[in-house]
Design an enzyme around this catalytic site. Sequence first.
Site, PDB file in Angstrom:
ATOM      1  N   ASP A 238       0.833  -1.210   0.000  1.00 20.89           N
ATOM      2  CA  ASP A 238       0.000   0.000   0.000  1.00 20.89           C
ATOM      3  C   ASP A 238       0.862   1.253   0.000  1.00 20.89           C
ATOM      4  OD1 ASP A 238      -2.253  -1.535  -0.009  1.00 20.89           O
ATOM      5  OD2 ASP A 238      -2.733  -1.254   2.121  1.00 20.89           O
TER       6      ASP A 238
ATOM      7  N   ASP B 189      -2.096  -2.727  -9.085  1.00 24.25           N
ATOM      8  CA  ASP B 189      -0.908  -1.890  -9.309  1.00 24.25           C
ATOM      9  C   ASP B 189      -0.954  -1.207 -10.669  1.00 24.25           C
ATOM     10  OD1 ASP B 189      -0.664  -4.174 -10.821  1.00 24.25           O
ATOM     11  OD2 ASP B 189       1.495  -4.397 -10.496  1.00 24.25           O
TER      12      ASP B 189
END
Length: 384
Positions: A286, A312
């Site tokens: 994160d 991502d």
Amino acid sequence: MVRILHAAWALAGPLAGGNEALLVSAMRQALALLGMESTETLQAMDDLQRRWALWHQDDEFRTTPGAGGETEGLDYGQQPPLTVALLMNDNLLDPNRRQALVAAGYPVMETTSLLQTCQAIMSGKADVGIAAATFSDCQAHAPLLAAYLGDLGRGALLLSDDLDDEAKAAVLSHGIEAVLPLGVGAPLLVAEVNLIARRITLHRLLETERNSHRRSLSELAVTTRKLHRQSLTDPLTGLANRRMADAFLKRHWSQAERRNFPLSCLLIDLDDFKRINDTYGHDAGDRVLHGFAEILKRQVRQEDLAVRLGGDEFLVICPHTCVTEAQKLLGRLRATAQKVRLETGSLGFSAGVVERDAKTMAGPADLLRAADRKMMQVKRGGKR
């Protein structure tokens, strides 16, 4: 913005009426209109509904006696008593009248002329004026009467014996509540003041309620806009989400078609993100996503849109931009990312950069597919 205002307007009636069943239905319809379906949005909706329920309960009218008697359904508990300006000339020197007004709960201030009575009302020192005057006196001060007694939050009684019906009508048109004979008894005078007091108190309560509704509707509009913004934002990175990207790209695609403007996009995939999650944990992953999002926020132009598509994968939509300029943006992103050092190592990514081609692309989806193909070519070729 039109959808936000439409949603706020649809909610106004159920919110003001406090009907919980209608409120739930209206809120769900309004949020559906704004395209809000996430669990987070529904929780925010429940919180807003609960706040409105508490607001309605606290502001509910109650029956409480006040100066001049009771008015069913209104809360007089916080209302100060109305002050009466009593013109103490020769025709109003009867002390019984003053005593009766005081006994009824009205503070009395004495004035010495009709002009002074009007000024007391004008300055807010008095709420109700009682004066004995001739028709010529009223005519002389008509502009004052019209300006300051026309306000529903004030009132006045005139005592006179020399006015015919036409003169009384003229006086009443200036804002006088009623014209009573000079010899009117104290009980009737107090009864007339009670009527004025009820009207003024009702007017003030309604004004307070109206202002409260205005503030509440303003808060609702702000909250609705906040919910709408949340529905278009990725909560982890603060970037736009896919829903906002679809709308943005569709709008600028239409512009590019009509006016032959260039339109480019960058599709970006972070390198080794699965390995980062497996090795360092999802919290570290994160932080990588958040760190790259900050790079995008600093480097993209105000007219561009930086998007987290999910996982991502990121997207940058660049209106009025040719592929050469988009490549320059990619270079700036890469140069900035190379300077970033995280606990997981360097921040690398692969990107596909394409420009809209009217000959080979029929819509926004074709542009994204072309960018995805370009990105996969870069990944397979090892060219970053």
